[in-house]
Design an enzyme around this catalytic site. Structure first.
Site, PDB file in Angstrom:
ATOM      1  N   CYS A  51       0.975  -1.134  -0.012  1.00 44.84           N
ATOM      2  CA  CYS A  51       0.194  -0.038   0.062  1.00 44.84           C
ATOM      3  C   CYS A  51       0.820   1.076  -0.075  1.00 44.84           C
ATOM      4  O   CYS A  51       1.976   1.236   0.683  1.00 44.84           O
ATOM      5  CB  CYS A  51      -1.048   0.079   1.158  1.00 44.84           C
ATOM      6  SG  CYS A  51      -1.947  -1.338   1.219  1.00 44.84           S
ATOM      7  N   ARG A  75       4.298  -0.505  -4.719  1.00 42.26           N
ATOM      8  CA  ARG A  75       3.891  -0.785  -3.225  1.00 42.26           C
ATOM      9  C   ARG A  75       2.418  -1.463  -3.334  1.00 42.26           C
ATOM     10  O   ARG A  75       2.055  -2.129  -2.267  1.00 42.26           O
ATOM     11  CB  ARG A  75       3.703   0.100  -2.248  1.00 42.26           C
ATOM     12  CG  ARG A  75       5.073   0.742  -2.126  1.00 42.26           C
ATOM     13  CD  ARG A  75       4.977   1.879  -1.040  1.00 42.26           C
ATOM     14  NE  ARG A  75       4.646   1.084   0.274  1.00 42.26           N
ATOM     15  CZ  ARG A  75       5.638   1.117   1.299  1.00 42.26           C
ATOM     16  NH1 ARG A  75       6.930   1.240   1.008  1.00 42.26           N
ATOM     17  NH2 ARG A  75       5.214   0.557   2.476  1.00 42.26           N
ATOM     18  N   TRP A 104      -2.928  -2.514  -1.849  1.00 41.80           N
ATOM     19  CA  TRP A 104      -2.618  -4.032  -1.845  1.00 41.80           C
ATOM     20  C   TRP A 104      -3.519  -4.769  -0.987  1.00 41.80           C
ATOM     21  O   TRP A 104      -3.425  -4.675   0.246  1.00 41.80           O
ATOM     22  CB  TRP A 104      -0.974  -4.347  -1.454  1.00 41.80           C
ATOM     23  CG  TRP A 104      -0.740  -5.840  -1.782  1.00 41.80           C
ATOM     24  CD1 TRP A 104      -0.371  -6.141  -2.850  1.00 41.80           C
ATOM     25  CD2 TRP A 104      -0.827  -6.898  -0.724  1.00 41.80           C
ATOM     26  NE1 TRP A 104       0.075  -7.698  -2.690  1.00 41.80           N
ATOM     27  CE2 TRP A 104      -0.328  -8.125  -1.433  1.00 41.80           C
ATOM     28  CE3 TRP A 104      -0.955  -6.845   0.508  1.00 41.80           C
ATOM     29  CZ2 TRP A 104       0.027  -9.142  -0.789  1.00 41.80           C
ATOM     30  CZ3 TRP A 104      -0.801  -8.111   1.411  1.00 41.80           C
ATOM     31  CH2 TRP A 104      -0.681  -9.332   0.571  1.00 41.80           C
ATOM     32  N   ASN A 157      -2.142   1.935   5.899  1.00 42.71           N
ATOM     33  CA  ASN A 157      -1.246   1.049   5.572  1.00 42.71           C
ATOM     34  C   ASN A 157      -0.922   0.293   6.735  1.00 42.71           C
ATOM     35  O   ASN A 157      -0.569   0.643   7.737  1.00 42.71           O
ATOM     36  CB  ASN A 157       0.120   1.643   4.951  1.00 42.71           C
ATOM     37  CG  ASN A 157       0.997   0.380   4.325  1.00 42.71           C
ATOM     38  OD1 ASN A 157       0.643  -0.594   4.034  1.00 42.71           O
ATOM     39  ND2 ASN A 157       2.041   0.982   3.895  1.00 42.71           N
ATOM     40  N   GLY A 158      -1.134  -1.183   6.669  1.00 39.36           N
ATOM     41  CA  GLY A 158      -1.067  -2.259   7.984  1.00 39.36           C
ATOM     42  C   GLY A 158      -2.099  -2.965   8.142  1.00 39.36           C
ATOM     43  O   GLY A 158      -2.899  -3.035   7.241  1.00 39.36           O
ATOM     44  N   GLU A 191      15.856 -19.275  -6.511  1.00 43.03           N
ATOM     45  CA  GLU A 191      15.506 -18.138  -7.192  1.00 43.03           C
ATOM     46  C   GLU A 191      15.080 -17.677  -8.538  1.00 43.03           C
ATOM     47  O   GLU A 191      14.029 -17.074  -8.892  1.00 43.03           O
ATOM     48  CB  GLU A 191      16.726 -17.000  -6.741  1.00 43.03           C
ATOM     49  CG  GLU A 191      16.788 -15.910  -7.223  1.00 43.03           C
ATOM     50  CD  GLU A 191      15.893 -14.898  -6.545  1.00 43.03           C
ATOM     51  OE1 GLU A 191      15.162 -15.181  -5.644  1.00 43.03           O
ATOM     52  OE2 GLU A 191      15.693 -13.731  -7.072  1.00 43.03           O
ATOM     53  N   LYS A 225      11.565 -16.244  -9.509  1.00 40.09           N
ATOM     54  CA  LYS A 225      11.794 -15.179 -10.499  1.00 40.09           C
ATOM     55  C   LYS A 225      10.524 -15.358 -11.505  1.00 40.09           C
ATOM     56  O   LYS A 225       9.715 -14.875 -11.984  1.00 40.09           O
ATOM     57  CB  LYS A 225      12.817 -14.750 -11.138  1.00 40.09           C
ATOM     58  CG  LYS A 225      14.046 -13.997 -10.485  1.00 40.09           C
ATOM     59  CD  LYS A 225      13.794 -12.659 -10.159  1.00 40.09           C
ATOM     60  CE  LYS A 225      12.819 -12.539  -8.897  1.00 40.09           C
ATOM     61  NZ  LYS A 225      13.434 -12.601  -7.819  1.00 40.09           N
ATOM     62  N   GLU A 263       6.699 -15.622 -10.264  1.00 39.34           N
ATOM     63  CA  GLU A 263       6.059 -14.165  -9.761  1.00 39.34           C
ATOM     64  C   GLU A 263       5.735 -13.433 -10.746  1.00 39.34           C
ATOM     65  O   GLU A 263       5.035 -12.688 -10.741  1.00 39.34           O
ATOM     66  CB  GLU A 263       7.087 -13.731  -8.469  1.00 39.34           C
ATOM     67  CG  GLU A 263       8.286 -12.869  -8.885  1.00 39.34           C
ATOM     68  CD  GLU A 263       8.732 -12.290  -7.772  1.00 39.34           C
ATOM     69  OE1 GLU A 263       8.305 -11.789  -6.936  1.00 39.34           O
ATOM     70  OE2 GLU A 263      10.266 -12.459  -7.651  1.00 39.34           O
ATOM     71  N   HIS A 277      13.769 -38.264  -5.513  1.00 43.44           N
ATOM     72  CA  HIS A 277      13.098 -38.637  -4.298  1.00 43.44           C
ATOM     73  C   HIS A 277      11.770 -38.421  -4.297  1.00 43.44           C
ATOM     74  O   HIS A 277      10.992 -38.135  -3.472  1.00 43.44           O
ATOM     75  CB  HIS A 277      13.881 -38.019  -3.095  1.00 43.44           C
ATOM     76  CG  HIS A 277      14.992 -38.494  -2.781  1.00 43.44           C
ATOM     77  ND1 HIS A 277      15.342 -39.906  -2.466  1.00 43.44           N
ATOM     78  CD2 HIS A 277      16.272 -37.959  -2.948  1.00 43.44           C
ATOM     79  CE1 HIS A 277      16.608 -40.166  -2.278  1.00 43.44           C
ATOM     80  NE2 HIS A 277      17.095 -38.807  -2.762  1.00 43.44           N
ATOM     81  N   LYS A 282       5.738  -4.673  -3.633  1.00 42.75           N
ATOM     82  CA  LYS A 282       7.248  -4.642  -3.531  1.00 42.75           C
ATOM     83  C   LYS A 282       7.508  -4.950  -2.143  1.00 42.75           C
ATOM     84  O   LYS A 282       8.596  -5.574  -1.676  1.00 42.75           O
ATOM     85  CB  LYS A 282       7.657  -3.424  -3.925  1.00 42.75           C
ATOM     86  CG  LYS A 282       9.099  -3.129  -3.747  1.00 42.75           C
ATOM     87  CD  LYS A 282       9.850  -4.301  -4.886  1.00 42.75           C
ATOM     88  CE  LYS A 282      11.326  -4.104  -4.939  1.00 42.75           C
ATOM     89  NZ  LYS A 282      11.699  -5.311  -5.671  1.00 42.75           N
TER      90      LYS A 282
HETATM   91  O1  M6R Z   1      12.440  -6.072   1.011  1.00 44.96           O
HETATM   92  P1  M6R Z   1      12.769  -7.714   1.419  1.00 44.96           P
HETATM   93  O2  M6R Z   1      13.820  -7.993   0.967  1.00 44.96           O
HETATM   94  O3  M6R Z   1      12.869  -7.820   3.126  1.00 44.96           O
HETATM   95  O4  M6R Z   1      11.413  -8.539   0.670  1.00 44.96           O
HETATM   96  C1  M6R Z   1      11.624  -9.728   0.836  1.00 44.96           C
HETATM   97  C2  M6R Z   1      10.405 -10.478  -0.001  1.00 44.96           C
HETATM   98  O5  M6R Z   1       9.292  -9.762   0.044  1.00 44.96           O
HETATM   99  C3  M6R Z   1      11.003 -10.291  -1.610  1.00 44.96           C
HETATM  100  O6  M6R Z   1      12.388 -10.706  -2.014  1.00 44.96           O
HETATM  101  C4  M6R Z   1      10.025 -10.896  -2.533  1.00 44.96           C
HETATM  102  O7  M6R Z   1      10.030 -12.357  -2.339  1.00 44.96           O
HETATM  103  C5  M6R Z   1      10.434 -10.489  -3.673  1.00 44.96           C
HETATM  104  N1  M6R Z   1       8.995 -10.099  -4.717  1.00 44.96           N
HETATM  105  C6  M6R Z   1      11.177 -11.375  -4.758  1.00 44.96           C
HETATM  106  O8  M6R Z   1      11.133 -11.054  -6.252  1.00 44.96           O
END
Ligand code: M6R
Length: 599
Positions: A2, A27, A74, A100-101, A472, A476, A479, A495, A594
């Protein structure tokens, strides 16, 4: 998670709010809304979808006011809809709230408020704040906000506007808020990019800080009504850094920034064969390192475990930050707790940090965003200096984090008087150039993406240091392209997951030459025998698996401890191009935000 912006000054609030919302869209982008105090009335508009919908809706409206608040959402409580979009209002439409929260006790509060006759329009937790403030409002907004918040449990970055007073009241509790100080104008926002076009003078609010913003400027107090004094700091960011500079997406720009961002992490920290970090801690009794993080940062942490155990020979435990404090961890003052976070605002990471501190651990944070909450709570820190990461999918922060972890490992080795490997140091200094060379694979990865973007599933396999890179790569892809992808240690595949493999399954192998190469070759054979389509990331001079792989991605040869950084680049590019081919909004993938400032 947010975005919030509020403005009170001499410029048109509409323009500033919309501009701020666009900068904050990363955000959250389920819906957006604004409320402007226009000639003693509220002008309100809300739209589902990205900020541009709201912008189009208000484009022809003449709103000459210079006071207003806005929000990009969000969703947590309640689906994206106009009713659930912020701002939220009291029963008489006199008090507007952007939040926000999460209000944890909102159900209980809502029941009481309904029994008292309040009528709710949304399913959100945030709306209770507007009604609670209404309940306590007589003629002073900050008094009503203070009384309302005394009943609230949860987290809030909150900005309130009342129709009766030309003022904004902003409060922070576990959700970031900053005040932007201009000349004859004041801004409040959840994040700096929102105000960067107008001022670089900011105040970071602390938990329980309440800011009253009016035509005289701002006044800060706490929720107990005592005056608080916070420094005005100059932000080092500039507007250019938050623009796309000709790239189609922020994500692609950020992938291509990596030679520079890695160079920024290293700058001044590797000198005369020594590692210089400003870690002001007594580590003489150090017995164990605990790293906690989320998402991509957690993948960095897993690589960090390999690096720290290999280089510094200290036992390391890695936790999902969201699990750490709930497993009743045993922490002591001989532990070093490392929090890794791009944003420095991730609620779970912050909570884990606080738990580790409470139990007496010394703490370090590896963080990108300067001035973020984590950096203000930790004992010592390593800033990444990677510049703002706007793409929701983390790329440059990841490689910067891994670089910082290598530095930390080398630093801890040096601290106990062990010699550093000159070859590794030399490669480290070359890393920005090596990464620049790796980026020349971009076209090859775009071609590969063209062949695979219709695929429904992907597997990513790696061993040792490159197992977290497989995780990772899969993250990527899923997401931003919404393709189901999984990462596994290559040997683990037999396994269970090998049951998924058929001629439609692309399998990305991180097959960099190392002590485990023979075993990786066996793993590739196992997949090949089941018809899987092999995409292998290999060193430039490594021909052994040329005949096994359907597609070879040759990366520069590098010290194996640095290979996660080099190997991550083609995986970022592959995910990017697949999502782009699918025509998806790469920078704003569905359902994500984000920074995740709620638990
Ligand atoms: O700001 P942070 O590094 O603490 O955020 C952690 C995760 O929310 C962040 O890495 C998220 O998984 C990303 N969307 C990955 O691309």
């Amino acid at each position: 998670m947010c975005g919030i912006i509020g403005y009170l000054g001499h410029q048109l609030a509409k323009d500033i709010l919309l501009d701020g919302l666009k900068k904050l869209e990363y955000r959250g982008y389920d819906s957006a809304g604004l409320c402007i105090l226009n000639d003693g009335q509220f002008f309100i508009d809300k739209k589902v979808g990205p900020v541009v919908q709201l912008e189009q809706s208000v484009a022809n409206q003449e709103i000459i006011s210079t006071t207003g608040i806005a929000h990009t959402r969000w969703a947590t409580h309640g689906a994206p809809s106009e009713n659930n979009a912020h701002p939220h209002f009291d029963c008489h439409g006199q008090i507007a709230v952007v939040h926000n929260g999460i209000i944890e006790n909102y159900q209980a509060l809502k029941e009481v408020l309904i029994s008292e006759g309040h009528q709710f329009q949304s399913e959100t937790d945030s709306e209770v704040l507007a009604h609670l403030i209404e309940k306590f409002y007589t003629d002073n907004l900050e008094t009503a906000v203070t009384k309302a918040l005394a009943l609230v449990e949860g987290s809030y970055g909150l900005v309130v506007l009342s129709i009766k007073e030309n003022k904004l009241v902003a409060v922070r509790q576990s959700s970031p808020l900053i005040i932007g100080v201009g000349v004859g104008e004041t801004f409040v926002a959840s994040d700096i990019p929102a105000i960067l076009n107008y001022t670089k003078q900011v105040i970071y609010l602390n938990d329980n800080d309440l800011a009253i913003i009016d035509s005289q400027g701002y006044h800060l107090q706490n929720l107990a009504g005592q005056v608080v004094d916070r420094q005005v700091e100059e932000v080092k960011l500039n507007v250019e850094q938050i623009e796309k500079k000709g790239f189609k997406h922020f994500m692609l720009k950020e992938i291509f920034e990596q030679p520079q961002t890695i160079s920024n992490v290293l700058a001044g920290r590797v000198k005369d064969g020594q590692i210089k970090l400003s870690i002001d801690l007594d580590l003489s009794r150090l017995k164990r390192i605990i790293i906690a993080a989320c998402g991509t940062s957690w993948h960095s942490a897993l690589i960090g475990k390999y690096l720290l155990e290999n280089i510094a020979r200290i036992p390391v435990e890695v936790d999902y930050a969201s699990e750490f404090r709930y497993r009743q961890p045993l922490v002591s003052d001989t532990d070093l707790f490392v929090a890794i976070s791009q944003s420095g605002e991730t609620a779970d990471t912050l909570a884990a940090l606080r738990e580790a501190k409470r139990q007496g651990a010394q703490t370090i944070a590896i963080v990108n965003v300067v001035g973020s909450t984590v950096t203000r709570e930790v004992d010592s820190g390593i800033y990444l200096h990677a510049g703002p990461e706007i793409g929701v999918a983390s790329t440059k922060a990841f490689t910067a984090q891994v670089t910082a972890l290598i530095l930390l490992a080398l630093y801890l080795r040096q601290l106990v008087g062990q010699p550093l490997d000159d070859g590794l140091l030399a490669d480290l200094n070359q890393l920005p150039e090596i990464v620049a060379t790796t980026l020349s694979l971009n076209n090859q990865l775009a071609d590969l993406a063209a062949q695979f973007y219709h695929t429904d599933h992907f597997l990513y396999l790696g061993r040792g240091l490159n197992f977290p890179v497989a995780l990772e790569g899969a993250l990527k892809l899923k997401e931003i392209s919404y393709i189901h992808a999984e990462g596994y240690p290559a040997a683990e595949i037999k396994h269970g997951p090998i049951a998924l493999v058929d001629e439609n399954m692309p399998v990305v192998f991180l097959a960099t030459k190392n002590d485990l190469s023979d075993k990786i070759i066996s793993n590739i054979q196992e997949i090949k025998a089941r018809g899987g389509r092999i995409i292998a990331v290999v060193d430039q001079d490594y021909d052994h698996i040329a005949e096994l792989a359907d597609h070879l991605i040759r990366v520069p040869v590098v010290n194996v401890l640095l290979s996660p950084i080099v190997n991550a680049i083609p995986l970022q590019l592959l995910a990017y191009h697949i999502a782009d081919y699918k025509g998806l909004d790469v920078d704003k993938p569905r359902n994500l935000a984000k920074s995740v400032t709620v638990e």
